[in-house]
Each structure stands twice: as structure tokens, then as C-alpha cells.
Write an enzyme that holds these catalytic residues in place. Structure first.
Site, PDB file in Angstrom:
ATOM      1  N   GLY A   1      13.160  31.061  37.565  1.00 41.00           N
ATOM      2  CA  GLY A   1      12.434  29.796  37.576  1.00 41.00           C
ATOM      3  C   GLY A   1      13.067  28.700  36.740  1.00 41.00           C
TER       4      GLY A   1
ATOM      5  N   ALA B   1       2.820  24.122  42.737  1.00 43.59           N
ATOM      6  CA  ALA B   1       4.234  24.445  42.967  1.00 43.59           C
ATOM      7  C   ALA B   1       4.440  24.890  44.406  1.00 43.59           C
ATOM      8  CB  ALA B   1       4.674  25.539  41.997  1.00 43.59           C
TER       9      ALA B   1
ATOM     10  N   ASP C   1      10.217  18.557  42.909  1.00 37.17           N
ATOM     11  CA  ASP C   1      10.043  20.010  42.708  1.00 37.17           C
ATOM     12  C   ASP C   1      10.536  20.810  43.921  1.00 37.17           C
ATOM     13  OD1 ASP C   1       8.983  19.834  40.159  1.00 37.17           O
ATOM     14  OD2 ASP C   1       6.919  19.664  40.874  1.00 37.17           O
TER      15      ASP C   1
ATOM     16  N   LYS D   1       0.394  13.664  37.560  1.00 32.57           N
ATOM     17  CA  LYS D   1       1.121  13.660  38.842  1.00 32.57           C
ATOM     18  C   LYS D   1       0.286  13.170  40.018  1.00 32.57           C
ATOM     19  CE  LYS D   1       4.326  17.471  37.897  1.00 32.57           C
ATOM     20  NZ  LYS D   1       4.846  18.705  38.499  1.00 32.57           N
TER      21      LYS D   1
ATOM     22  N   ASN E   1       6.376  13.334  40.521  1.00 29.54           N
ATOM     23  CA  ASN E   1       6.946  13.723  39.214  1.00 29.54           C
ATOM     24  C   ASN E   1       8.105  12.821  38.774  1.00 29.54           C
ATOM     25  OD1 ASN E   1       9.086  14.633  40.757  1.00 29.54           O
ATOM     26  ND2 ASN E   1       9.308  16.558  39.656  1.00 29.54           N
TER      27      ASN E   1
HETATM   28  P1  ATR Z   1       0.602  25.867  39.963  1.00 32.41           P
HETATM   29  O1  ATR Z   1       0.019  24.485  40.038  1.00 32.41           O
HETATM   30  O2  ATR Z   1       1.580  26.064  38.847  1.00 32.41           O
HETATM   31  O3  ATR Z   1       1.146  26.326  41.274  1.00 32.41           O
HETATM   32  P2  ATR Z   1      -2.074  26.980  40.056  1.00 32.41           P
HETATM   33  O4  ATR Z   1      -2.533  25.807  40.821  1.00 32.41           O
HETATM   34  O5  ATR Z   1      -2.866  27.401  38.875  1.00 32.41           O
HETATM   35  O6  ATR Z   1      -0.589  26.848  39.551  1.00 32.41           O
HETATM   36  O7  ATR Z   1      -1.958  28.184  41.091  1.00 32.41           O
HETATM   37  C1  ATR Z   1      -1.848  29.475  40.651  1.00 32.41           C
HETATM   38  C2  ATR Z   1      -1.663  30.398  41.871  1.00 32.41           C
HETATM   39  O8  ATR Z   1      -1.546  31.723  41.353  1.00 32.41           O
HETATM   40  C3  ATR Z   1      -2.824  30.381  42.836  1.00 32.41           C
HETATM   41  O9  ATR Z   1      -2.310  30.515  44.136  1.00 32.41           O
HETATM   42  C4  ATR Z   1      -3.608  31.631  42.419  1.00 32.41           C
HETATM   43  O10 ATR Z   1      -4.363  32.213  43.451  1.00 32.41           O
HETATM   44  P3  ATR Z   1      -5.868  31.704  43.791  1.00 32.41           P
HETATM   45  O11 ATR Z   1      -5.705  30.471  44.625  1.00 32.41           O
HETATM   46  O12 ATR Z   1      -6.476  32.817  44.538  1.00 32.41           O
HETATM   47  O13 ATR Z   1      -6.528  31.444  42.469  1.00 32.41           O
HETATM   48  C5  ATR Z   1      -2.479  32.552  42.016  1.00 32.41           C
HETATM   49  N1  ATR Z   1      -2.905  33.624  41.122  1.00 32.41           N
HETATM   50  C6  ATR Z   1      -3.258  33.503  39.835  1.00 32.41           C
HETATM   51  N2  ATR Z   1      -3.571  34.716  39.302  1.00 32.41           N
HETATM   52  C7  ATR Z   1      -3.400  35.614  40.304  1.00 32.41           C
HETATM   53  C8  ATR Z   1      -3.558  37.032  40.415  1.00 32.41           C
HETATM   54  N3  ATR Z   1      -3.952  37.774  39.369  1.00 32.41           N
HETATM   55  N4  ATR Z   1      -3.279  37.618  41.586  1.00 32.41           N
HETATM   56  C9  ATR Z   1      -2.881  36.886  42.668  1.00 32.41           C
HETATM   57  N5  ATR Z   1      -2.706  35.552  42.634  1.00 32.41           N
HETATM   58  C10 ATR Z   1      -2.971  34.916  41.474  1.00 32.41           C
END
Ligand code: ATR
Length: 273
Positions: free
Chosen positions: A238, A128, A100, A66, A86
Site C-alpha cells: 500500500g 479507496a 488515488d 475530500k 484529493n
Molecule cells: P476507506 O475509506 O479507507 O476505504 P472505509 O470506508 O472505512 O475505508 O471502508 C472499510 C471497508 O472495510 C468496508 O468495505 C468494510 O466493509 P463494510 O462495508 O461491510 O463495513 C470493510 N471491512 C472493515 N472491517 C471488515 C471486516 N472485519 N471484515 C470484512 N470487511 C471489513
């Protein structure tokens, strides 16, 4: 002559896009077919040029392509701001879109909820979250992005501010933030299989005037959505974002109203839910 569409990514074997688009083409009696191909970032440009030369109707991109696509296609301003493509359309050169955010918008509006002027709390600051935050800010919502890593939320909100109203913060005051929100969107991985008992919030944190949208679709009903129902809030799974982002790509390529119910059924069958 049959028109070919495709999704490129790596890995790609679990993509539900072929199920969804082929069901839509069949429903509408269109002589079109949609396939999934494994493509690595280094080969994306060649592959897209070939698809264009062969007269493909359009292409979807998924992980890890992407961002790479931004270097290749003519990106629409929203996709350029989001930083991810996308959907590619070949009608007029090679135009890139990100559906998205608009997919998320359609899911919510389908429930009779207005985005413009509403207070939207987005939890998470990954890919996302970016797509939704830019789209909703453009559509006139007041956006709050709350993230475990606060700096990421603040950085994203600063970028989004060029499209509309946005601020970023950590998760410390989530309960108060939810109390002041009309729409809550989970863009974290909390609640996703196998961690199905985790949730960004519980029923006590939510209120009946809230619309809760969880971008997690495995499981279909996450703990967050169960808690939201207990609080009397409106819930959106979702799966609907998956369906509507595809429906918007379909609309861009064909100009035809997408058969959303058929596409949803195909996705649910693909997920075996
Ligand atoms: P995507 O691209 O699907 O949005 P991602 O880039 O992996 O996924 O983002 C995951 C999100 O979930 C992030 O905002 C992450 O927070 P951090 O930026 O602090 O890493 C959040 N996240 C993942 N596990 C978490 C947890 N246990 N508690 C709170 N936030 C969480």
C-alpha cells in the site's frame, strides 16, 4: 519567487505528503515548498480562495475535506463520479482531481501488469475502493467488488457500471472469485495494525498468476501479502499507492516527471520502516 504547496486536513500532523513532495522538489532543484495545515470543512472554501489568491502551486486534501471540496471546485468527471477530491490545481481556476485510482493503476502497471481487459477483484466498498473501481473500470478492466455488506458492493458496482464493466457481491464466494481473477486488491481494513493477523484470504485461496495489491501500509507487509507470496503471486504494498497518488498530483501541478524513487524513500523514512 518560491512556490507554496499544501495539504489540508484534520487531523493533519501525521501526513507524509510534506516529506514526499519536499524531497521531490529538492531532488529536482525546484524552488518550491510544501506544508501541512489543519483545516476544518467549514473553512475549506475561504482557505482555498486565499491559497489561490496567494498564488499557491497546488493543494492536496485529506480527511475530512475530500467530499466538501466537490461543492467548491471544478471537479474533473472521474473525481465527480468518485465523489472525492484529493488534488486541487490553480492553473486554470480551481480544478479538482482524485489521484488515488490513477495512483493504484501506476503501482500495478509498474510491475508489468496490464489493467485493461484483466479481471480485477476489489474487496471492500469504502472510499479507496470507490476511487480504484471507477478508474479501473474506465481503463477497461472487468471489475468485481466484494464486500462484507453486500448491498454496498452492489450499489457501488451499479454506479461504476456507467464507466465500464462492474458487478457487486458479498464475501461468500471469495475463493472462487479469486480463482477467476488476475488482480486482487484489498480495500478493507483487515490486516491493518493492530489487527495484523487478519487477512481477506490465505495462500490456499490464491494462485501464482495473481497480482495482489494491499492498500494497507501499516504494516508494510501485511498478512495478505505474506500469504500471496506463499502462493507464488506478485505482491504490491500500500505504500506504493501513497507514493503514486502523490506523484500524480505532482505531475498535475508541475507538468514535471515525478522522481518516484525519491518520493518513496521519503515516505518510508517518514514511516520509520
Ligand atoms: P476507506 O475509506 O479507507 O476505504 P472505509 O470506508 O472505512 O475505508 O471502508 C472499510 C471497508 O472495510 C468496508 O468495505 C468494510 O466493509 P463494510 O462495508 O461491510 O463495513 C470493510 N471491512 C472493515 N472491517 C471488515 C471486516 N472485519 N471484515 C470484512 N470487511 C471489513
Amino acid at each position: 519567487m518560491r512556490t507554496i504547496f499544501a495539504v489540508y486536513g484534520d487531523p493533519i500532523e501525521h501526513s507524509l505528503s510534506p516529506n514526499m513532495h519536499n524531497a521531490a522538489f529538492k531532488e529536482l532543484g525546484m524552488d518550491c515548498t510544501y506544508h501541512a495545515y489543519r483545516v476544518k470543512p467549514a473553512r475549506l472554501k475561504d482557505t482555498l480562495l486565499r491559497a489561490q489568491a496567494m498564488g499557491f502551486g497546488g493543494v492536496n486534501l485529506t480527511v475530512p475535506l475530500k467530499q466538501e471540496a466537490l461543492k467548491i471546485v471544478d471537479a474533473d468527471p472521474l473525481a465527480a463520479a468518485i465523489g472525492a477530491i484529493n488534488t486541487i490545481d490553480f492553473k486554470d481556476g480551481m480544478k479538482g482531481y482524485n489521484t488515488d485510482g490513477i495512483g493504484a493503476k501506476r503501482c500495478i502497471e509498474e510491475e508489468g501488469v496490464t489493467i485493461s481487459g484483466s479481471n480485477v477483484l476489489i474487496v471492500g466498498a469504502g472510499g479507496a475502493s470507490r476511487a480504484i473501481a471507477f478508474q479501473f473500470a474506465k481503463d477497461g478492466a472487468n471489475i468485481t467488488i466484494a464486500n462484507r455488506t453486500e448491498e454496498k458492493a452492489v450499489e457501488l458496482a451499479t454506479e461504476v457500471s456507467s464507466f465500464g464493466n462492474a458487478r457487486g457481491c458479498g464475501l461468500d464466494d471469495l475463493k472462487e472469485l479469486i480463482a477467476g481473477s488476475d488482480i486482487l486488491i484489498n480495500c478493507t481494513t483487515l490486516g491493518m495494525h493492530p489487527n495484523i493477523d487478519t487477512s481477506i484470504a490465505t495462500a490456499e485461496d490464491m494462485h501464482p498468476n495473481l497480482t495482489v495489491f494491499d492498500i494497507v501500509y501499516n504494516p508494510l507487509e501485511t498478512r495478505l501479502l505474506r500469504e500471496a507470496k506463499k502462493a507464488g503471486a506478485k505482491t504490491i504494498t500500500g505504500v506504493m499507492m501513497l507514493v503514486y497518488q502523490g506523484a500524480e498530483a505532482f505531475r498535475i501541478w508541475t507538468g514535471v516527471e515525478p522522481p518516484v524513487d525519491v518520493m518513496k524513500k521519503a515516505v518510508l523514512e517518514g514511516l520509520k520502516l
